[in-house]
Design a protein around this motif. Structure first.
Motif, PDB file in Angstrom:
ATOM      1  N   ARG A 296     -43.659 -64.859  60.587  1.00 19.92           N
ATOM      2  CA  ARG A 296     -42.542 -64.086  60.047  1.00 19.92           C
ATOM      3  C   ARG A 296     -42.207 -62.887  60.934  1.00 19.92           C
ATOM      4  O   ARG A 296     -41.141 -62.281  60.794  1.00 19.92           O
ATOM      5  N   LEU A 297     -43.108 -62.553  61.846  1.00 20.54           N
ATOM      6  CA  LEU A 297     -42.841 -61.466  62.786  1.00 20.54           C
ATOM      7  C   LEU A 297     -42.120 -61.951  64.040  1.00 20.54           C
ATOM      8  O   LEU A 297     -41.778 -61.154  64.911  1.00 20.54           O
ATOM      9  N   LEU A 298     -41.888 -63.258  64.118  1.00 18.52           N
ATOM     10  CA  LEU A 298     -41.254 -63.814  65.310  1.00 18.52           C
ATOM     11  C   LEU A 298     -39.737 -63.878  65.146  1.00 18.52           C
ATOM     12  O   LEU A 298     -39.111 -64.854  65.519  1.00 18.52           O
ATOM     13  N   GLY A 299     -39.156 -62.852  64.576  1.00 22.77           N
ATOM     14  CA  GLY A 299     -37.716 -62.895  64.362  1.00 22.77           C
ATOM     15  C   GLY A 299     -37.101 -61.592  63.914  1.00 22.77           C
ATOM     16  O   GLY A 299     -36.437 -61.546  62.883  1.00 22.77           O
ATOM     17  N   ASN A 300     -37.345 -60.517  64.657  1.00 22.61           N
ATOM     18  CA  ASN A 300     -36.676 -59.231  64.400  1.00 22.61           C
ATOM     19  C   ASN A 300     -36.818 -58.779  62.945  1.00 22.61           C
ATOM     20  O   ASN A 300     -35.842 -58.679  62.198  1.00 22.61           O
ATOM     21  N   VAL A 301     -38.028 -58.476  62.527  1.00 24.85           N
ATOM     22  CA  VAL A 301     -38.313 -58.063  61.152  1.00 24.85           C
ATOM     23  C   VAL A 301     -38.021 -56.575  60.971  1.00 24.85           C
ATOM     24  O   VAL A 301     -38.353 -55.764  61.836  1.00 24.85           O
ATOM     25  N   TYR A 302     -37.409 -56.240  59.837  1.00 24.07           N
ATOM     26  CA  TYR A 302     -37.157 -54.834  59.517  1.00 24.07           C
ATOM     27  C   TYR A 302     -38.374 -54.280  58.783  1.00 24.07           C
ATOM     28  O   TYR A 302     -38.710 -54.733  57.689  1.00 24.07           O
ATOM     29  N   SER A 303     -39.049 -53.295  59.382  1.00 25.86           N
ATOM     30  CA  SER A 303     -40.221 -52.687  58.773  1.00 25.86           C
ATOM     31  C   SER A 303     -39.800 -51.632  57.766  1.00 25.86           C
ATOM     32  O   SER A 303     -39.146 -50.642  58.122  1.00 25.86           O
ATOM     33  N   THR A 304     -40.185 -51.816  56.503  1.00 22.82           N
ATOM     34  CA  THR A 304     -39.835 -50.829  55.481  1.00 22.82           C
ATOM     35  C   THR A 304     -40.699 -49.580  55.596  1.00 22.82           C
ATOM     36  O   THR A 304     -40.362 -48.551  55.011  1.00 22.82           O
ATOM     37  N   TYR A 306     -41.831 -48.219  58.799  1.00 20.20           N
ATOM     38  CA  TYR A 306     -41.312 -47.460  59.937  1.00 20.20           C
ATOM     39  C   TYR A 306     -39.801 -47.255  59.878  1.00 20.20           C
ATOM     40  O   TYR A 306     -39.242 -46.491  60.662  1.00 20.20           O
ATOM     41  N   GLU A 307     -39.147 -47.952  58.945  1.00 21.19           N
ATOM     42  CA  GLU A 307     -37.702 -47.859  58.756  1.00 21.19           C
ATOM     43  C   GLU A 307     -36.946 -48.172  60.047  1.00 21.19           C
ATOM     44  O   GLU A 307     -36.010 -47.471  60.445  1.00 21.19           O
ATOM     45  N   LYS A 308     -37.344 -49.239  60.667  1.00 15.65           N
ATOM     46  CA  LYS A 308     -36.667 -49.711  61.872  1.00 15.65           C
ATOM     47  C   LYS A 308     -36.967 -51.193  62.054  1.00 15.65           C
ATOM     48  O   LYS A 308     -37.908 -51.732  61.454  1.00 15.65           O
ATOM     49  N   THR A 309     -36.174 -51.822  62.896  1.00 16.28           N
ATOM     50  CA  THR A 309     -36.381 -53.243  63.173  1.00 16.28           C
ATOM     51  C   THR A 309     -37.443 -53.415  64.248  1.00 16.28           C
ATOM     52  O   THR A 309     -37.432 -52.725  65.271  1.00 16.28           O
TER      53      THR A 309
END
Length: 541
Positions: A296-304, A306-309
């Protein structure tokens, strides 16, 4: 003013969340934490992940009886039925801003961050899709869905009654652990810890004095490794169970002696404990471009958090393919990244307010002092640049042991999102493994080898983890939950194998892209030839 005992419906609670209220269910009481979240000592993110959920197990695990007694002062109502968890806004939940606005004079809290447009909430990962691999995204989804399906088949049912029973059994387990006196800290163990750290610090000074710089650097690195365990205890209030005393000890050890922010670690670590191993929400497994422990990390995940992609860019596509080989080398430099995160935390105003107001000043002074005594006084006193660089590298590479100990219990475990109905205890055991070692060697692992026990009882003194393990094993046999425990070597092999498998998915994805590009080029060439042929035939006619 409305009575605190008023019964609130699901729709009313959804409406208030939509209007910005921070509502959490505790023991069938609806708590409104709008004002408290700003000064919550554990950070705001931990609270956001509990919005709309029954957080009884989590709140009891994380707080002492004295604090628990204050919860109901935030009560605005209650629910009269078994609560089915909502999806918190931070995890993608969407609620309309309709009736039943906050009380007059009370401003709604901002519920943030949320998923950007186009990002599917993590609960969608429950879908089990089958079919041929048509594109790289299908490679990712099919591999992840196989793992999710395995979890759904292996672990107890996610239906409400089953998970409610697990929650009830966990509450009983918690009471047994309390009754056994396992929350009482054996302070004699800290005398032993003092002897270990004192000896290592003495070796550090002696070797430095006689200019055996390599051994001096090894000694201070091992000292930092052992100090991390004390800071971890203090951060969980597991030493004296007094907030101010334990935080004073923790900052003294972490900031002043180790150069790392205890406050940063607590804010990060509390979220990790609540949404363990979720690639979108858990910062402890978000290490792109270096590591990806889930497809699931192999596709530009938005981190809630760090509040960034987290971009899966070209560098990540190269490094992740070889992450099993780069695992140990990269961890050797992990401490340098922690310095950055520590300073960023203190200088961007993320430190909690309220009774923790004094910590920001104490932490900032501690980090400044560490960088002064270590990098200026100590490193500056060495004769040559070669000695200085060697000393810094050796002392920091030695602390790699801690990073292996920390990642070992989670990197190879489940990263599936099984939905909001999963109980606290079930999630912790599904996403965490223990590491077996002889009792005499416990000091080396510092209690981190009992991560499953620790995740079930975060405030428990680590010297009692081994005793608590017997209770947890009985609990697992009773509920049908799995208890994962491996030897140190086997655990490392499991982590490396898992990382290798994820790396292979990247290679498959890259091969698919190249194949698709080649196929597209061939089709284009055929088309151009046919056009040219048609034009030639037209001219002849």
């Amino acid at each position: 003013m409305k009575s605190k005992d008023q019964v609130l419906s699901v729709e009313q609670i959804k409406a208030r969340i939509g209007a910005g209220d921070i509502l959490v269910i505790y023991d069938k009481c609806v708590l409104r934490l709008n004002n408290w979240i700003k000064i919550h000592p554990g950070g705001d993110k931990a609270v956001h992940h509990m919005v709309g959920r029954d957080a009884t197990d989590e709140m009891n695990a994380y707080h002492c009886d004295e604090t628990i007694a204050t919860f109901k002062r935030f009560q605005i109502g209650r629910v009269d039925h078994d609560w089915v968890n909502l999806i918190p806004p931070i995890q993608g939940g969407r609620y309309a801003k309709v009736a039943d606005k906050p009380l007059p004079g009370q401003m709604p809290a901002e519920v943030a961050p949320k998923f950007p447009v186009g990002v599917v909430p993590t609960s969608a990962s429950i879908r089990i899709e089958q079919g041929p691999i048509r594109d790289p995204q299908a490679v990712i989804e099919n591999f992840d869905n196989v793992l999710v399906k395995k979890d759904l088949e292996t672990w107890p049912s996610l239906d409400y009654s089953t998970q409610k029973l697990i929650s009830q059994k966990y509450a009983e387990l918690h009471e047994k652990v309390k009754a056994a006196g396992l929350y009482e800290c054996p302070y004699v163990e800290y005398y032993k810890q003092l002897c270990i750290n004192g000896g290592l610090f003495l070796y550090f000074l002696v070797f430095l004095k006689i200019r055996w710089y390599f051994l001096s650097a090894v000694a201070i690195g091992l000292c930092w490794q052992q100090l991390t365990f004390i800071a971890h205890d203090a951060g969980h209030l597991a030493i004296t169970h007094n907030y101010n005393i334990d935080n004073f000890i923790g900052v003294l050890v972490a900031n002043w002696m180790g150069g790392l922010s205890l406050g940063w670690w607590k804010r990060n670590h509390n979220v990790h404990h609540l949404v363990t191993n979720d690639p979108v929400h858990d910062p402890d497994i978000q290490h792109l471009p270096f590591f990806a422990v889930s497809t699931r990390l192999l596709g530009n995940v938005y981190s809630t958090y760090y509040e960034k992609t987290l971009w899966f860019d070209r560098l990540a596509k190269v490094l992740v393919q070889f992450q099993d080989r780069l695992y140990y080398p990269i961890l050797c430099f992990g401490r340098f990244n922690l310095y950055r995160l520590s300073w960023e935390y203190l200088l961007t105003g993320k430190s909690p307010r309220g009774k923790a107001w004094w910590l920001w000043y104490f932490e900032l002074a501690g980090l400044s002092f560490f960088f002064y005594w270590f990098f200026y006084l100590l490193i500056g006193s060495l004769e040559t640049w070669r000695d200085r660089i060697q000393y810094i590298l050796v002392s920091h590479i030695v602390t790699m042991i801690v990073h292996v100990q920390i990642t070992l219990s989670h990197f190879a475990m489940s990263t599936s999102d099984l939905g909001g109905s999963e109980s606290f205890a079930a999630r912790q055991l599904r996403t965490t493994m223990d590491v077996a070692c002889p009792e005499w060697f416990d000091f080396f692992h510092g209690g981190l080898q009992f991560q499953a026990v620790h995740h079930l009882f975060p405030r428990l003194p680590r010297h009692n983890f081994r005793k608590a393990q017997a209770y947890v094993l009985d609990f697992c046999r009773e509920t049908g939950l799995k208890y994962s425990i491996y030897g140190f070597v086997d655990g490392n092999n499991k982590v490396l194998l898992h990382m290798e498998n994820i790396g292979k998915q990247v290679k498959i994805m890259q091969d698919c892209l190249r194949s698709m590009a080649l196929e597209s080029t061939e089709h284009k060439n055929i088309y151009e030839k046919r056009v040219q042929q048609a034009m030639t035939e037209t001219k002849i006619i």
